[in-house]
Design a protein around this motif. Structure first.
Motif, PDB file in Angstrom:
ATOM      1  N   SER A 264      86.906  -4.462  59.309  1.00 31.98           N
ATOM      2  CA  SER A 264      86.716  -5.824  59.402  1.00 31.98           C
ATOM      3  C   SER A 264      88.033  -6.598  59.298  1.00 31.98           C
ATOM      4  CB  SER A 264      85.482  -6.459  58.824  1.00 31.98           C
ATOM      5  OG  SER A 264      85.531  -7.730  59.100  1.00 31.98           O
ATOM      6  N   LEU A 265      88.916  -6.618  60.246  1.00 36.87           N
ATOM      7  CA  LEU A 265      90.068  -7.462  60.009  1.00 36.87           C
ATOM      8  C   LEU A 265      90.610  -7.770  61.418  1.00 36.87           C
ATOM      9  CD1 LEU A 265      92.412  -8.375  58.251  1.00 36.87           C
ATOM     10  CD2 LEU A 265      93.715  -6.184  58.748  1.00 36.87           C
ATOM     11  N   ASN A 266      90.546  -9.078  61.717  1.00 40.89           N
ATOM     12  CA  ASN A 266      91.005  -9.733  62.845  1.00 40.89           C
ATOM     13  C   ASN A 266      92.343 -10.452  62.604  1.00 40.89           C
ATOM     14  OD1 ASN A 266      88.451  -9.357  64.180  1.00 40.89           O
ATOM     15  ND2 ASN A 266      87.816 -10.752  62.468  1.00 40.89           N
ATOM     16  N   ARG A 267      93.320 -10.656  63.630  1.00 43.08           N
ATOM     17  CA  ARG A 267      94.476 -11.633  63.710  1.00 43.08           C
ATOM     18  C   ARG A 267      94.530 -12.242  64.933  1.00 43.08           C
ATOM     19  NH1 ARG A 267      99.660 -11.167  65.743  1.00 43.08           N
ATOM     20  NH2 ARG A 267     101.285 -11.973  64.696  1.00 43.08           N
ATOM     21  N   VAL A 268      94.571 -13.527  64.247  1.00 47.32           N
ATOM     22  CA  VAL A 268      94.565 -14.517  65.560  1.00 47.32           C
ATOM     23  C   VAL A 268      95.617 -15.582  65.487  1.00 47.32           C
ATOM     24  CG1 VAL A 268      93.096 -16.293  66.937  1.00 47.32           C
ATOM     25  CG2 VAL A 268      92.061 -14.090  65.438  1.00 47.32           C
ATOM     26  N   GLU A 269      96.426 -15.772  66.533  1.00 43.15           N
ATOM     27  CA  GLU A 269      97.465 -16.947  66.482  1.00 43.15           C
ATOM     28  C   GLU A 269      96.718 -17.964  66.726  1.00 43.15           C
ATOM     29  OE1 GLU A 269     100.536 -16.150  69.359  1.00 43.15           O
ATOM     30  OE2 GLU A 269     101.604 -14.662  67.830  1.00 43.15           O
ATOM     31  N   ILE A 270      97.073 -19.022  65.882  1.00 38.64           N
ATOM     32  CA  ILE A 270      96.282 -20.384  66.341  1.00 38.64           C
ATOM     33  C   ILE A 270      96.966 -21.312  67.180  1.00 38.64           C
ATOM     34  CG2 ILE A 270      95.304 -22.296  64.867  1.00 38.64           C
ATOM     35  CD1 ILE A 270      94.058 -19.633  64.211  1.00 38.64           C
ATOM     36  N   TRP A 271      96.064 -21.801  68.298  1.00 37.26           N
ATOM     37  CA  TRP A 271      96.640 -22.729  69.269  1.00 37.26           C
ATOM     38  C   TRP A 271      95.667 -23.637  69.631  1.00 37.26           C
ATOM     39  CZ3 TRP A 271     101.223 -21.437  72.633  1.00 37.26           C
ATOM     40  CH2 TRP A 271     101.758 -20.238  72.200  1.00 37.26           C
ATOM     41  N   ASP A 272      96.092 -24.867  69.854  1.00 39.42           N
ATOM     42  CA  ASP A 272      95.139 -25.884  70.624  1.00 39.42           C
ATOM     43  C   ASP A 272      95.505 -26.562  71.540  1.00 39.42           C
ATOM     44  OD1 ASP A 272      97.327 -27.632  69.741  1.00 39.42           O
ATOM     45  OD2 ASP A 272      96.180 -28.720  68.034  1.00 39.42           O
ATOM     46  N   ILE A 273      94.910 -27.513  71.905  1.00 39.36           N
ATOM     47  CA  ILE A 273      95.286 -28.084  73.303  1.00 39.36           C
ATOM     48  C   ILE A 273      95.074 -29.781  73.095  1.00 39.36           C
ATOM     49  CG2 ILE A 273      94.561 -28.763  75.578  1.00 39.36           C
ATOM     50  CD1 ILE A 273      93.453 -25.834  75.790  1.00 39.36           C
ATOM     51  N   THR A 274      96.309 -30.403  73.346  1.00 39.45           N
ATOM     52  CA  THR A 274      96.046 -31.968  73.294  1.00 39.45           C
ATOM     53  C   THR A 274      95.030 -32.321  74.033  1.00 39.45           C
ATOM     54  OG1 THR A 274      98.466 -32.091  73.010  1.00 39.45           O
ATOM     55  CG2 THR A 274      97.292 -33.958  73.948  1.00 39.45           C
ATOM     56  N   PRO A 275      94.193 -33.329  73.494  1.00 36.96           N
ATOM     57  CA  PRO A 275      92.946 -33.845  74.361  1.00 36.96           C
ATOM     58  C   PRO A 275      93.300 -34.406  75.684  1.00 36.96           C
ATOM     59  CG  PRO A 275      92.834 -34.492  71.844  1.00 36.96           C
ATOM     60  CD  PRO A 275      94.407 -34.084  72.220  1.00 36.96           C
ATOM     61  N   PHE A 276      92.309 -34.095  76.502  1.00 34.85           N
ATOM     62  CA  PHE A 276      92.431 -34.590  77.889  1.00 34.85           C
ATOM     63  C   PHE A 276      91.035 -35.549  78.224  1.00 34.85           C
ATOM     64  CE2 PHE A 276      91.303 -30.372  77.969  1.00 34.85           C
ATOM     65  CZ  PHE A 276      90.183 -30.202  78.598  1.00 34.85           C
ATOM     66  N   SER A 277      91.111 -36.152  79.367  1.00 35.29           N
ATOM     67  CA  SER A 277      89.766 -36.937  79.426  1.00 35.29           C
ATOM     68  C   SER A 277      88.791 -36.308  80.636  1.00 35.29           C
ATOM     69  CB  SER A 277      90.152 -38.281  79.816  1.00 35.29           C
ATOM     70  OG  SER A 277      90.897 -38.493  81.101  1.00 35.29           O
ATOM     71  N   THR A 278      89.318 -35.503  81.569  1.00 32.56           N
ATOM     72  CA  THR A 278      88.338 -35.077  82.585  1.00 32.56           C
ATOM     73  C   THR A 278      87.786 -33.556  82.495  1.00 32.56           C
ATOM     74  OG1 THR A 278      89.898 -36.016  84.145  1.00 32.56           O
ATOM     75  CG2 THR A 278      88.344 -34.454  84.966  1.00 32.56           C
TER      76      THR A 278
END
Length: 397
Positions: A264-278
């Motif tokens: 058990s070892l995972n590697r994940v780059e952390i990204w997000d998305i600026t909020p949008f309305s549709t």
């Protein structure tokens, strides 16, 4: 009404259960070939657990959850205790105890409750089309399926998200959060932290933490501040952690020593998305990471997807004008709150990862001797606006 859901993760399966409980015919498609969730575990704060209670799996979730009674912060270099306090006020104020759970365990539970025969794996969606009467999905193997409604719970790189955006809308781009997360599961070890505490070591804008989950296990995670796209071979195992956390406290050394990368070892780059309305277009809507991809800095990612499922179920239980009208009402319930949680997580990550060194130093100092009141206020603040609380989510003495 027939419902197609694309994505068999926490959001997709919980939405499926919500709509199935209303009597709808639900089918889920996912491109994964077996249940191998990304990430070892997740935080289910009170708002997320309440949705699962509403879906009828509360006792099972409680059995999967770890007994996270306390929160502890330690100096990452010296091991000195900065603060140590009870999380009981979160339960008292919100009306529900939070649980960390192994993601695979929760996902398997939700898939089973929906009905595994309704979930079709190895099916990658490549196209969406709709008319006044139905929506049709096309898969990479050339097959199609049609329904009254399509929910795209197809993750951070969602095809459905692009489909529902209006003509001429700005391109929605994922943004790197500045750090990589390593996570997994290990046996409980008292030299790392108490079996009933969320224990976090902090120093230099990085964090190492453990949370209890069922089965006498810790969910562990490390935040490593680094550039995106750096090469990593699974054969490296914990070598990047030994480098990034060299000289840290004995508890962190014990944590790294306890990791079996083959298990058990995972590697994940952390990204997000600026909020949008549709979030909707006719008979099509998005849900979960497709709608509000967020960093894990406030632990609300899965909870927000569960809130989507609650809002979707309530919308279809109470509105009857049309599918498109109901989906717009779902969007109206969720888009603003979910977007605010994305921004809160982004601000929190900026503070905790030393992107503003003065702010991070001030945060470390605020932890020293803290009684937990301010931290609990922040946790409860993320919970109190949840639609599942029906406007009465926090009760103070």
């Amino acid at each position: 009404m027939k419902v197609i859901i694309v994505g068999a993760g926490i959001g997709g399966t919980s939405a499926g259960i919500a709509l199935q409980r209303l009597g709808h015919d639900v089918v889920i498609y996912d491109q994964m070939r077996e249940n191998k969730p990304v990430g070892a575990a997740l935080s289910l704060w009170s708002n997320g657990v309440k949705v699962l209670n509403w879906l009828g799996v509360g006792p099972e979730v409680a059995a999967l959850g770890g007994d996270m009674a306390d929160m502890v912060y330690l100096d990452g270099l010296t091991g000195e205790t900065l603060c140590d306090f009870s999380l009981a006020p979160v339960t008292a104020q919100s009306g529900q105890k939070p649980y960390p759970v192994a993601r695979a365990d929760l996902q398997a539970l939700l898939m089973e409750r929906l009905g595994n025969e309704r979930i079709h794996l190895g099916r990658k969606m490549v196209g969406i089309a709709q008319d006044e009467a139905s929506v049709t999905v096309t898969f990479a193997d050339g097959t199609t399926d049609s329904a009254d409604l399509l929910i795209g719970a197809d993750g951070a790189r969602s095809i459905t998200r692009a489909y529902v955006q209006p003509d001429g809308a700005p391109e929605i781009v994922r943004e790197y959060s500045g750090y990589t997360n390593f996570n997994g599961l290990i046996p409980v070890d008292s030299s790392i932290g108490r079996a009933t505490a969320w224990t976090t070591y902090v120093a230099g804008g990085q964090r190492a933490a453990v949370m209890p989950v069922a089965g006498d296990r810790f969910y562990f995670w490390f935040d490593v501040v680094q550039e995106p796209g750096l090469p990593y071979d699974r054969a490296e195992g914990v070598a990047p952690l030994r480098e990034a956390f060299a000289g840290w406290a004995p508890g962190v050394e014990a944590l790294i020593d306890a990791i079996d990368p083959a298990v058990s070892l995972n590697r994940v780059e952390i990204w997000d998305i600026t909020p949008f309305s549709t979030w909707t277009k006719g008979r099509v809507a998005i849900l979960g990471d497709a709608a509000h991809n967020t960093s894990p800095d406030i632990g609300q990612g899965a909870c927000s997807a569960l809130e989507d499922s609650f809002a979707l179920g309530i919308a279809f239980a109470t509105n009857t004008v049309s599918v498109a009208d109901t989906l717009r009402r779902y969007e109206a319930i969720r888009a603003e709150r979910a977007g605010e949680l994305v921004l809160r997580a982004r601000r929190r990550g900026f503070e905790t990862h030393a992107f503003d060194p003065e702010a991070t130093a001030a945060w470390y100092e605020s932890l020293r001797g803290a009684d937990g009141v301010g931290i609990i206020r922040g946790i409860v603040g993320n919970i109190e606006g949840s639609p599942v609380n029906l406007g009465a989510g926090v009760l103070l003495d």
